[in-house]
Scaffold this active site. Structure first.
Site, PDB file in Angstrom:
ATOM      1  N   GLU B  50       0.627  -1.173   0.052  1.00 35.52           N
ATOM      2  CA  GLU B  50      -0.042   0.081  -0.162  1.00 35.52           C
ATOM      3  C   GLU B  50       0.830   1.371   0.147  1.00 35.52           C
ATOM      4  O   GLU B  50       0.521   2.249  -0.590  1.00 35.52           O
ATOM      5  CB  GLU B  50      -0.968   0.044   1.295  1.00 35.52           C
ATOM      6  CG  GLU B  50      -1.936  -0.876   1.031  1.00 35.52           C
ATOM      7  CD  GLU B  50      -1.660  -2.142   1.704  1.00 35.52           C
ATOM      8  OE1 GLU B  50      -0.547  -2.485   2.236  1.00 35.52           O
ATOM      9  OE2 GLU B  50      -2.687  -3.122   1.897  1.00 35.52           O
ATOM     10  N   PHE B 112     -11.907  -6.259  13.539  1.00 36.62           N
ATOM     11  CA  PHE B 112     -11.104  -6.941  12.815  1.00 36.62           C
ATOM     12  C   PHE B 112     -10.774  -5.983  11.669  1.00 36.62           C
ATOM     13  O   PHE B 112     -11.295  -5.171  10.873  1.00 36.62           O
ATOM     14  CB  PHE B 112     -11.530  -8.043  12.129  1.00 36.62           C
ATOM     15  CG  PHE B 112     -10.236  -8.689  11.183  1.00 36.62           C
ATOM     16  CD1 PHE B 112      -8.940  -9.035  11.707  1.00 36.62           C
ATOM     17  CD2 PHE B 112     -10.314  -8.761   9.875  1.00 36.62           C
ATOM     18  CE1 PHE B 112      -8.127  -9.692  11.076  1.00 36.62           C
ATOM     19  CE2 PHE B 112      -9.622  -9.251   8.955  1.00 36.62           C
ATOM     20  CZ  PHE B 112      -8.463  -9.728   9.475  1.00 36.62           C
ATOM     21  N   GLN B 113      -9.286  -5.569  11.709  1.00 38.53           N
ATOM     22  CA  GLN B 113      -8.733  -4.612  10.688  1.00 38.53           C
ATOM     23  C   GLN B 113      -9.284  -3.116  11.023  1.00 38.53           C
ATOM     24  O   GLN B 113      -9.534  -2.473  10.196  1.00 38.53           O
ATOM     25  CB  GLN B 113      -8.866  -4.922   9.232  1.00 38.53           C
ATOM     26  CG  GLN B 113      -7.924  -6.175   8.979  1.00 38.53           C
ATOM     27  CD  GLN B 113      -7.547  -6.489   7.729  1.00 38.53           C
ATOM     28  OE1 GLN B 113      -8.534  -6.346   6.704  1.00 38.53           O
ATOM     29  NE2 GLN B 113      -6.513  -7.102   7.201  1.00 38.53           N
ATOM     30  N   LYS B 162     -17.493   0.070   5.251  1.00 37.19           N
ATOM     31  CA  LYS B 162     -18.009  -0.879   4.147  1.00 37.19           C
ATOM     32  C   LYS B 162     -19.412  -0.963   4.067  1.00 37.19           C
ATOM     33  O   LYS B 162     -19.651  -1.604   3.096  1.00 37.19           O
ATOM     34  CB  LYS B 162     -17.396  -2.429   4.583  1.00 37.19           C
ATOM     35  CG  LYS B 162     -17.736  -3.319   3.672  1.00 37.19           C
ATOM     36  CD  LYS B 162     -16.986  -4.835   4.202  1.00 37.19           C
ATOM     37  CE  LYS B 162     -17.193  -5.627   3.029  1.00 37.19           C
ATOM     38  NZ  LYS B 162     -16.539  -7.236   3.187  1.00 37.19           N
ATOM     39  N   MET B 474      24.642   8.336   3.066  1.00 39.04           N
ATOM     40  CA  MET B 474      24.459   9.871   3.977  1.00 39.04           C
ATOM     41  C   MET B 474      24.713   9.688   5.516  1.00 39.04           C
ATOM     42  O   MET B 474      25.216  10.644   6.132  1.00 39.04           O
ATOM     43  CB  MET B 474      23.133  10.742   3.830  1.00 39.04           C
ATOM     44  CG  MET B 474      22.939  11.851   4.051  1.00 39.04           C
ATOM     45  SD  MET B 474      24.352  13.088   3.455  1.00 39.04           S
ATOM     46  CE  MET B 474      23.440  13.681   1.989  1.00 39.04           C
TER      47      MET B 474
END
Lengths: 156, 564
Positions: B50, B112-113, B162, B474
């Site tokens: 993602e 959940f999630q 959802k 760096m």
């Protein structure tokens, strides 16, 4: 730069998250909040927040700009000529001198507002500086609990 | 028309003219993906992470100038996207990111999630929404695109539960937005613009200080014209590379921590800074009290909060760079005498001759700067260059001959390692006819290396040039200079087989140790039409110079390139 106290009013859309956006801005950018009050503005879909903060002039300017940048912010007012008021509730044991307490509160636009079996609750509403003095003055009556409302302000 | 919330999202994306969407499906966003499956109006590119989806949308937006769109699921899908949001936010990139959320009835139950997406992203989005009611969804989608692209652009998150994507309701996509609390000021205050013009006419040593805002407002042409008619010298920030064009004699170079000597001295000695879309970042200013110490400051910015945030400003102008500069030109054109700044330009020219931007090339080992120059010679204006973060990024910014805006794409503000490759994928999608080259390091590239698969699957021939010094370069450089060479966790000697890694994912790989090998590999990669890794073994201990140590004054630069 010198640190100054400022009272800032923010008029925002009264919608979900808006208080979190404002308080999150202060937390995230390390600005100080001394008091913050918020309530809906009657007959609108807006809320009025009054924020008391401290910072140098550059910080104060950033605070007003960053507040204005929030999408739901309609107006930001950095007060100069204003009426400023704060309320405080103080709980005292019933054994204290109630007439003294009543007189003290009256000097600060207040009085005893509730009497219980073991305690009384007194109220005062005045300028923040005077509220501070009032709280100092209540010390001799052994206050059990003190709740301040935070400042509300209106530009004159 | 009655349609589902998921269909509304599709319709809004189409109505906004979006043709490419980057994303990754998951439980809470499945209704939307089901509708993506059923349509042919836009293409969905499946990244393999993602974070990469958001960076790809970001690279697409920077290369094209359009709003980038990414889609992710709830919980971990969203948290993976956060780095992408923060990267875009810091560099003012217009994005709309749509995230799935658990159903409204589960919000607040640790479902959940479930994660508080709007809470987490509040500080790294321009604005965000959690949709509570399907009746609000069309308006929110319209506002999201408008807010993302207007004013100071930025990412907007729309978090959609959802059950709302599954619900059916009336849909009319609004023609306009009605946002009484959000009114960006584009025009600039006429009086202030006039005063600024007078200041320019009076100045003896004016300096154009150009930032990423010039690119964002598509103001390159007018800014070049302002420089041209006035013959004022210009310096660019990291985000403005390409604005003046590498061959422009008025361009001194990049200023700041790794800016060239003439640019930093110009800023230290100027009597009038004309800041266009720059924000006085600490990597640009060095020690603030010494920054442009002798100068008045004109600051043009679309974001009022940028003005006088760090530096006192004498001529604040809130507005769009393009509009304001056009007005400035109007005031100056008839009156300005370009020969007025001749002496000033001469001084700066001598500074540049005294300490030009350079490096010691070698025949024994490849110098990273040589690689950048070589790419510039080979593809120059034809390429879009992205980069990750670190030494390679600074060398690219210093040595690549950028000659147009949107040619140089990097995470300047947030400094996100792992940005370059997915951003290059997005840029390649936006510019299918251009070579897209990600200049990266052996540290950064591994932070989104899975995108080899995305690029291979979609036949996106992104070339990753890995300037491989077997160090987190760096940080190693800072350890050399400031930590007595204690190389804590920066030795990356243990490495994958880069060639095989690229090949395993369907790409091409080249291991390069000589200049001739590099030329051959680059030619093959440019011809090959495949996602490519060119693993270039470069001088391990090369440093990025000049360097202004953090917190030091701009005029105190470490200049010497010692033989390593």
């Amino acid at each position: 730069m010198e640190t100054v106290r400022r009272v800032i009013s923010v008029v925002v859309l009264n919608e979900a998250q808006v208080l979190a956006r404002v308080s999150g801005l202060f937390a995230g950018r390390g600005y100080n909040i001394e008091t913050l009050t918020v309530a809906p503005i009657p007959e609108t879909d807006l809320s009025h927040m009054t924020i008391v903060t401290r910072g140098n002039q550059r910080v104060i300017e950033q605070i007003t700009k960053q507040l204005h940048k929030l999408i739901p912010t309609l107006k930001v007012i950095e007060h100069s000529e204003m009426v400023e008021k704060e309320m405080v509730l103080v709980k005292f044991p019933i054994e204290e001198k109630l007439s003294d307490i009543q007189t003290l509160c009256a000097a600060y636009n207040g009085g005893i507002v509730n009497v219980g079996e073991n305690m009384v609750i007194a109220m005062a509403a005045d300028e923040p500086m005077r509220i501070k003095h009032f709280i100092t003055a209540t010390k001799r009556y052994n206050p059990i609990e003190i709740v301040r409302s935070g400042v509300v302000a209106m530009e004159r | 028309m009655k349609i589902s919330g998921a269909q509304m999202i599709i319709e809004a994306i189409i109505a906004e003219g979006v043709t490419k969407v980057f994303g990754y499906p998951g439980g809470a966003i499945m209704n939307v993906y089901d509708e993506i499956y059923k349509q042919n109006d836009f293409e969905h590119i499946l990244t393999r992470h993602e974070q990469a989806a958001v960076h790809a949308a970001d690279g697409y937006a920077r290369a094209s100038g359009d709003v980038g769109v990414a889609m992710v699921t709830s919980g971990p899908g969203f948290t993976n996207a956060v780095t992408g949001l923060a990267t875009a936010y810091t560099d003012s990139v217009p994005l709309v990111v749509i995230s799935g959320q658990v159903p409204l009835s589960l919000i607040g139950t640790d479902g959940f999630q479930e994660v508080d997406a709007v809470g987490i992203s509040r500080a790294c989005t321009k604005h965000n929404y959690l949709v509570h009611d399907i009746a609000d969804l069309p308006r929110i989608l319209k506002e999201a695109f408008y807010i993302a692209r207007s004013g100071r652009p930025g990412p907007v998150l729309v978090d959609v539960p959802k059950d709302i994507t599954g619900e059916i309701a009336e849909f009319v996509y609004p023609a306009d937005v009605h946002l009484p609390t959000y009114k960006p000021n584009y025009k600039g205050n006429e009086r202030q613009i006039k005063k600024a013009a007078e200041a320019i006419l009076k100045a003896k040593k004016p300096l154009l200080y150009l930032g990423g805002g010039v690119v964002l407002s598509n103001a390159t042409e007018v800014v070049r014209r302002l420089a041209e008619i006035s013959q004022m010298p210009a310096v660019e920030t990291l985000m403005a590379r390409g604005v003046m064009g590498a061959d422009n004699p008025l361009l001194l170079g990049m200023l700041g921590m790794h800016g060239n000597y003439a640019s930093n001295m110009a800023m230290s000695e100027t009597d009038l800074v004309i800041s266009l879309g720059a924000r006085f970042d600490d990597r640009v200013t060095g020690k603030l009290s010494e920054f442009a110490k002798y100068a008045d400051v004109i600051h043009v910015d679309i974001d009022p909060a940028n003005i006088a945030k760090l530096v006192d400003v004498d001529y604040p102008i809130v507005g769009d760079i393009k509009i304001v500069v056009e007005k400035l030109i109007g005031h100056l054109e008839a009156r300005i005498k370009p020969e007025r700044y001749h002496v000033w330009r001469d001084i700066l020219k001598r500074y540049d001759e005294l300490h030009p931007l350079t490096y010691h090339d070698s025949d024994e080992v490849i110098k990273p700067q040589w690689v950048i120059e070589r790419i510039g010679e080979k593809v120059g204006a034809d390429a879009v260059i992205t980069s990750d973060v670190g030494q390679h990024q600074m060398w690219a910014a210093q040595f690549y001959p950028f000659d147009r805006p949107r040619q140089w794409i990097n995470s300047g503000g947030l400094g996100t390692m792992g940005y370059g490759f997915p951003a290059a994928i997005g840029a390649q999608v936006a510019c299918p006819d251009k070579h897209v080259i990600n200049i990266t390091g052996d540290g950064s590239i591994l932070m989104n290396v899975q995108e080899l698969v995305t690029a291979a699957e979609n036949k996106l021939p992104v070339i990753n040039v890995i300037l491989n010094n077997h160090f987190l370069g760096m940080v190693r450089q800072w350890q050399t200079f400031f930590y007595d060479k204690r190389y804590a966790e920066t030795d990356l000697s243990y490495q994958p087989n880069w060639k095989l890694l690229a090949e395993a994912c369907g790409g091409a790989g080249y291991d390069v140790t000589t200049k001739a090998e590099f030329d051959a590999a680059l030619d093959a990669a440019l011809e090959g039409g495949k996602v490519t890794f060119i693993n270039v073994a470069v001088d391990r201990l090369e440093n990025v110079l000049p360097m202004v140590p953090a917190g030091g004054a701009l005029y105190n630069m470490l200049l010497e390139h010692k033989e390593s």
